[in-house]
Design an enzyme around this catalytic site. Structure first.
Site: not given
Ligand code: BES
Ligand code: ZN
Ligand code: MN
Length: 497
Positions: A268, A273, A280, A350, A354
């Site tokens: 990835k 992000d 976020k 967010d 995936r």
């Molecule tokens: N990059 C984030 C995941 C992440 C969160 C990495 C905290 C490191 C620390 C990912 O892209 C993301 O935002 N995932 C979301 C998914 C959700 C919307 C289903 C998450 O984990 O909040």
């Molecule tokens: Zn991410």
């Molecule tokens: Mn994300």
């Protein structure tokens, strides 16, 4: 850095600094006793005065010790003898290197106690010393304008005692350990760079530099038009909101005498992000520059394979882009089509990792791979589940998951096998498309894997969620270099060690 082993005669080692272990309550190790005898009981006197109780991680530098060839002795506390193990051995080596790095010592000979052979055979003994030395000497690649402090003077390290028969295994361990430390450095440097420097184009340039340095490595970079040609509609959906051009990076390493089917590592590479329209919260958003850590680990692992000339074919695939809000960004509810043909309802922008990974994983099929492993800072849910101690490991192949868990164990860079049974995929049902990109809060690390699982049927595939392990926040904010040691161990074992 040069590494070699020593086999006997601790008092006769010619070095700037002899590193000796002392257990709890001042109990000298075998090598320390030999030096004590040669120096008329100097070490015993230091210890009996109570100047060095041997607590784990403590060090004491003795500038001049008579009767030995070394010009200094560094005592290192090992803690209680009965609980001395590989982890404490690592800690002791790290403490010693930290102390040495503050001095002008250019050469050191490690003569700490050795944990049992079962915990640390000759190969891993050498590997731990070289890896920990390299990792401890790492300095953050900051962009501060003040003059950098002088780099540590340490240049030569001897590791021992190793029985003569174990010398070649220990030397191989030293070579591999040094390569692991420098690969982890590659990951850390990329991770620590800010999002405005480490862009998709920057990652592509790093991959190209790797190909330039090694004739065994070939790199191809697809730009947006190339990505469109591959029909990677999910990847394109994520990059839409950003002015920064996306890159799909293909790194192919061909090793000598390698079995044909490659191991494919998929990273990835979200270089920042923001969450996109599903924006976020601000407080720790800066940490989302680390969201390309999976791709950095892939570049690091291919660097290691090439440097060690592993007899394997390894392919790295990196989907690199930013996830930004903007007038052209995807919106919650948008439906996009993946390269595999499945339509995806983007309920949360967010959950972008995936989306880029599903298209990269589909691309892996053309290699008819022996195994596919994707590496991603994928979910906050994984951080909640496992904290910073283990990466999450999910797979459609229990043997592959086992291999990764074992590799993490041996490399002291562990992952934990989470269940990926069929129920989780049910949480991804969409009213409007083949699949939704989120599955609710419950089991969030696993539903993310279940989403990827829809694109990896028929492949031997595993997913490493490194959201909790790839970097740390707080006062020592920065990339940890994980899971490069785990992946390195996996590749080294696949190569027959
Ligand atoms: N990059 C984030 C995941 C992440 C969160 C990495 C905290 C490191 C620390 C990912 O892209 C993301 O935002 N995932 C979301 C998914 C959700 C919307 C289903 C998450 O984990 O909040
Ligand atoms: Zn991410
Ligand atoms: Mn994300």
């Amino acid at each position: 850095m040069q590494f070699d082993v020593w086999t006997k005669g601790v008092a006769t080692l010619e070095t700037d600094c002899l590193v000796l272990g002392v257990f709890d309550e001042g109990e000298l190790t075998e090598e320390a006793r030999a030096v004590d005898a040669a120096s008329n009981g100097k070490l015993a006197r230091v210890v009996s005065r109570g100047d060095f109780p041997g607590r784990s991680g403590e060090t004491l530098l003795l500038p001049e010790v008579e009767g030995i060839k070394a010009s200094r002795v560094l005592l290192v506390g090992l803690g209680a003898q009965k609980s001395f193990n590989r982890k404490l051995f690592r800690k002791a080596v790290g403490s010693a290197v930290t102390a040495i790095a503050r001095t002008r010592i250019a050469s050191a000979a490690f003569a700490l106690a050795r944990p049992s052979f079962k915990e640390l055979d000759d190969y891993y003994f050498g590997r731990v010393i070289a890896e920990v030395t390299g990792t401890t000497l790492y300095r953050v690649n900051d962009l501060k304008t003040a003059q950098k402090p002088k780099p540590p003077a340490l240049e030569r390290v001897l590791a021992g005692p190793v029985r003569g028969s174990g010398a070649s295994a220990a030397r191989r361990g030293l070579t591999h350990g040094a390569a692991i430390a420098s690969a982890a450095r590659v990951q850390r440097d990329l991770g620590n760079l800010p999002g405005n420097v480490c862009t998709p184009t920057y990652l592509a340039d790093q991959a190209k530099a790797l190909a330039k340095a090694h004739s065994s490595v070939k790199v191809t970079v697809l730009d947006e038009a190339g990505i469109r040609k591959e029909k990677m509609g999910c990847f394109l959906a994520v990059t839409r909101g950003s002015a920064e051009p996306p890159k799909f990076i293909i790194i192919e390493y061909k090793g000598p005498k390698a079995p044909k089917a490659p191991i494919v590592l998929v990273g990835k590479g979200i270089t920042f992000d923001t969450g996109g329209i599903s924006l976020k919260d601000p407080p720790t958003m800066d940490e989302m520059k680390f969201d390309m850590s999976g791709s950095a680990a892939v570049i690091a692992s291919l660097t290691l394979a090439a440097e060690l000339r592993l007899p394997l074919n390894v392919v790295g695939l990196i989907a690199a882009c930013e996830n930004m809000p903007g007038s052209r960004a995807i919106k919650p509810g948008d439906i996009v089509k993946s390269a595999a043909g499945l339509t995806v309802e983007v309920l949360n922008t967010d959950a972008e990792g995936r989306l880029v990974l599903c298209d990269a994983l589909h691309y892996a099929r053309r290699y008819d791979p022996a195994a596919v492993i994707d590496v991603a800072t994928l979910t906050g849910a994984c951080v909640i589940a496992l904290g910073a101690h283990h990466a999450g490991c999910m797979s459609n192949d229990d043997a592959l998951a086992r291999e990764l868990v074992d590799a993490g164990q041996r490399a002291d860079d562990r992952c934990w096998h989470l269940p990926l049974t069929e129920e989780y995929a049910d949480q991804l049902k969409s009213n409007f498309a083949d699949v939704a990109n989120i599955g609710g809060r419950e089991g969030g690390a696993i539903t993310a894997a279940a989403f990827l699982g829809k694109f990896t049927q028929g492949l031997r595939w595993a997913h490493l969620d490194i959201a909790g392990t790839a970097y740390q926040g707080g006062a020592n904010k920065g990339s940890t270099g994980r899971p490069t040691p785990l992946l390195a161990d996996f590749l080294i074992h696949r190569a027959g060690r």
